[in-house]
Scaffold this active site. Sequence first.
Site, PDB file in Angstrom:
ATOM      1  N   GLU A   1       0.836  -1.215   0.000  1.00  0.00           N
ATOM      2  CA  GLU A   1       0.000   0.000   0.000  1.00  0.00           C
ATOM      3  C   GLU A   1       0.868   1.262   0.000  1.00  0.00           C
ATOM      4  O   GLU A   1       0.529   2.253  -0.631  1.00  0.00           O
ATOM      5  CB  GLU A   1      -0.970   0.007   1.178  1.00  0.00           C
ATOM      6  CG  GLU A   1      -1.882  -1.221   1.286  1.00  0.00           C
ATOM      7  CD  GLU A   1      -2.583  -1.613  -0.003  1.00  0.00           C
ATOM      8  OE1 GLU A   1      -2.790  -0.745  -0.876  1.00  0.00           O
ATOM      9  OE2 GLU A   1      -2.915  -2.807  -0.154  1.00  0.00           O
TER      10      GLU A   1
ATOM     11  N   TYR B   1      -1.636  -7.916 -11.213  1.00  0.00           N
ATOM     12  CA  TYR B   1      -0.677  -7.890 -10.105  1.00  0.00           C
ATOM     13  C   TYR B   1       0.617  -8.626 -10.447  1.00  0.00           C
ATOM     14  O   TYR B   1       1.706  -8.089 -10.292  1.00  0.00           O
ATOM     15  CB  TYR B   1      -1.279  -8.551  -8.858  1.00  0.00           C
ATOM     16  CG  TYR B   1      -2.292  -7.709  -8.138  1.00  0.00           C
ATOM     17  CD1 TYR B   1      -3.609  -7.648  -8.575  1.00  0.00           C
ATOM     18  CD2 TYR B   1      -1.944  -6.980  -7.010  1.00  0.00           C
ATOM     19  CE1 TYR B   1      -4.556  -6.885  -7.904  1.00  0.00           C
ATOM     20  CE2 TYR B   1      -2.892  -6.219  -6.330  1.00  0.00           C
ATOM     21  CZ  TYR B   1      -4.191  -6.172  -6.789  1.00  0.00           C
ATOM     22  OH  TYR B   1      -5.109  -5.401  -6.119  1.00  0.00           O
TER      23      TYR B   1
HETATM   24  N1  BES Z   1      -5.893  -1.042  -4.562  1.00  0.00           N
HETATM   25  C1  BES Z   1      -5.904  -2.395  -4.149  1.00  0.00           C
HETATM   26  C2  BES Z   1      -7.262  -2.875  -3.737  1.00  0.00           C
HETATM   27  C3  BES Z   1      -8.336  -2.747  -4.785  1.00  0.00           C
HETATM   28  C4  BES Z   1      -8.069  -2.992  -6.119  1.00  0.00           C
HETATM   29  C5  BES Z   1      -9.609  -2.391  -4.422  1.00  0.00           C
HETATM   30  C6  BES Z   1      -9.073  -2.846  -7.069  1.00  0.00           C
HETATM   31  C7  BES Z   1     -10.612  -2.254  -5.362  1.00  0.00           C
HETATM   32  C8  BES Z   1     -10.344  -2.483  -6.701  1.00  0.00           C
HETATM   33  C9  BES Z   1      -4.906  -2.642  -3.020  1.00  0.00           C
HETATM   34  O1  BES Z   1      -3.729  -1.933  -3.156  1.00  0.00           O
HETATM   35  C10 BES Z   1      -4.501  -4.085  -3.064  1.00  0.00           C
HETATM   36  O2  BES Z   1      -3.931  -4.480  -4.032  1.00  0.00           O
HETATM   37  N2  BES Z   1      -4.806  -4.821  -2.023  1.00  0.00           N
HETATM   38  C11 BES Z   1      -4.417  -6.193  -1.893  1.00  0.00           C
HETATM   39  C12 BES Z   1      -3.228  -6.235  -0.988  1.00  0.00           C
HETATM   40  C13 BES Z   1      -2.171  -7.171  -1.328  1.00  0.00           C
HETATM   41  C14 BES Z   1      -1.775  -7.268  -2.747  1.00  0.00           C
HETATM   42  C15 BES Z   1      -0.975  -6.953  -0.423  1.00  0.00           C
HETATM   43  C16 BES Z   1      -5.554  -6.974  -1.277  1.00  0.00           C
HETATM   44  O3  BES Z   1      -6.553  -6.363  -0.903  1.00  0.00           O
HETATM   45  O4  BES Z   1      -5.481  -8.174  -1.167  1.00  0.00           O
HETATM   46 ZN    ZN Z   2      -2.566  -2.704  -4.746  1.00  0.00          ZN
END
Ligand code: BES
Ligand code: ZN
Length: 630
Positions: free
Chosen positions: A322, A411
């Site tokens: 984050e 990702y």
């Molecule tokens: N920005 C994302 C979460 C997100 C993405 C919310 C798309 C809504 C739409 C956040 O940075 C993220 O990737 N969270 C991951 C964390 C992990 C990769 C460490 C999660 O929520 O699992």
């Molecule tokens: Zn993210």
Amino acid sequence: MFLKNIFSFLIFISSVILLITCRNEKKYVTDEKNSKIVSVVDPHSYSNPNNIKVNHIDLDLEILWKTHILKGTATLTLDKKENADTLILDTRQLIISAVKNNEGRNLKFWLGNSHPIFGTPLKIILEKTTNKVVISYQTHPEAAALQWVTPAQTHDKQEEFLYSQSQAILARSWVPCQDAPAVKFTYKAKIKTKPSYLALMSATNPQEVNESGIYEFNMDQPISSYLLALSSGKIVFKSLGQNCGMYAEPGMLEKAVWEFADMQKMIDEAGKLYGTYMWKRYDVLVLPPSFPFGGMENPRLTFATPTVITGDRSQVSLIAHELAHSWSGNLVTNATWNDFWLNEGFTNYFEQRIMEQIYGKPYDEMRQVLAWNDLENTMAVMKSEGLSADTKLKLDLKGRDPDEGLSDVAYDKGRFFLCHLEKIVGKKNWDEFLNKYFKTYAFSYNTTEGFLEYLNQELLDKNKTWKKAANVQQWVFGEGLPKDAMKPVSIELNKVDALLANYFNGKAKPESFDTNGFTTHHWQYLIRQFGKKATLQQVQNFDKTFKFSNRSNAEILCDWFTISVKNGYTQNRPQIESFLTSIGRRKFLTPIYEALAKTPEGKNWAKKVFEKAKPGYHSVSAHSVEEILK
Ligand code: BES
Ligand code: ZN
């Protein structure tokens, strides 16, 4: 005559050079003043920022706890082209009572047709001199972004809690705005909550409760709407370093502070890699367990799930992730959700670099191997479901919920692509390039194509071998994982393979496994690899030996429950039920519900559990589970 010709020729050449540089210059000019017109077309927004752009929002909202409504005004400051007269905003379930101009005169407005995902366009007719509109409105009690958490669903079980989740296109359900990531604006807010509660936003934040329950916020750096965030509840604060700290419910604060003790170190390391942290403070708010994500990179205030407070610091990478978004995403933003990998792939890569720096390579290699295996699975499933096109980095989400683009592809294919480029050009060149990239596009946005053009110009065009080896077209516009992707290896996890090989050969019993020094990642790998081959009897046996069903780490529980269901093991159903009804993080829910939905018995049982659990889920998670059990 000859001289004259030479002279004109020279003038001609220099104008061409000037023209080329200007063109390039213009392309890479950042949006610092935040007043430039936005030129991308966003398939998920009704707004028209190419004609009229919102530059600043002033919010004045009261949190109505009894009715689950936010009520007040949003004042939008506009920048418009000369003849533009109709402002189009995104809304979803909002009730608009009036729209006025700067002087308080009513402006004509109407709402267009509603769409279940994209919401309802709000059209406002502007007068020639209008540069501000004041919208009086209230949110719907079921507003998709907001979750009104009951005391029983919080950690301390004493007080109510409210939080928002705006990404990807849910901001429109609590603020009328141009809900498109390329549109950046500054904001101020005045929020009224209960007198004993704190209110927090993605902006300057209070650290102590204010008797009046009224808080003022300022975000003077331009951000996209998906980064608008609000939370309120019985929340306390503790500092963790020079410019960082932790917010949480009182009963959670000390645990969270212990878990994330390395936060300052992470901020410093990240800054050393890709340039100074630009957002002044970096704080983290731990939310109640229903929060649908692991974390959300709201500027200056990351929202985090309590499932990362494991007591063993095994999930600190979430903070690295984050935090990394403070560069990739919040500073340089994906132009539309089709370019989502520019946010998440870059961030995963950056997260990996921070983790390597602080915790060493062997640790990060475990995480890479786990991610690689997940990615391979995801791609195989997508292919089998006819969704091969979604295995490209550049997505085409037109007409679909951008949530559908949220997969390991952005990702991890994204991250492995950047690892591949790093390998080709060398770490030093690569880091210099990224540094410059973040500076060039800071407070602005980029498309995938824009990034590739910059990559070619700054790096690949300088060396033919690099350019060929980069294989960019295949990586970005091709399906699946290119053959030149480098499969990560982890010596640590190879040890787990050896243990399992002995087990399946009948040479070793689980009781005799040397699991000394095992981290959560070793366990996760062990469970996943074991689950691929195990019989029901063996699953029973492992649960008896390792007590997986009674662990407290949510990562381990999720993996174990998933393979339990897949292998027909039902003795741990009470624990599964308790897991599914106590947390709302979607990443943990969907694999278990998906596994359950594969048999009629499992599906029936899952439906009953979901009925109980649903009031505790945020709309994002509830919606995904509904799709699975449909
Ligand atoms: N920005 C994302 C979460 C997100 C993405 C919310 C798309 C809504 C739409 C956040 O940075 C993220 O990737 N969270 C991951 C964390 C992990 C990769 C460490 C999660 O929520 O699992
Ligand atoms: Zn993210």
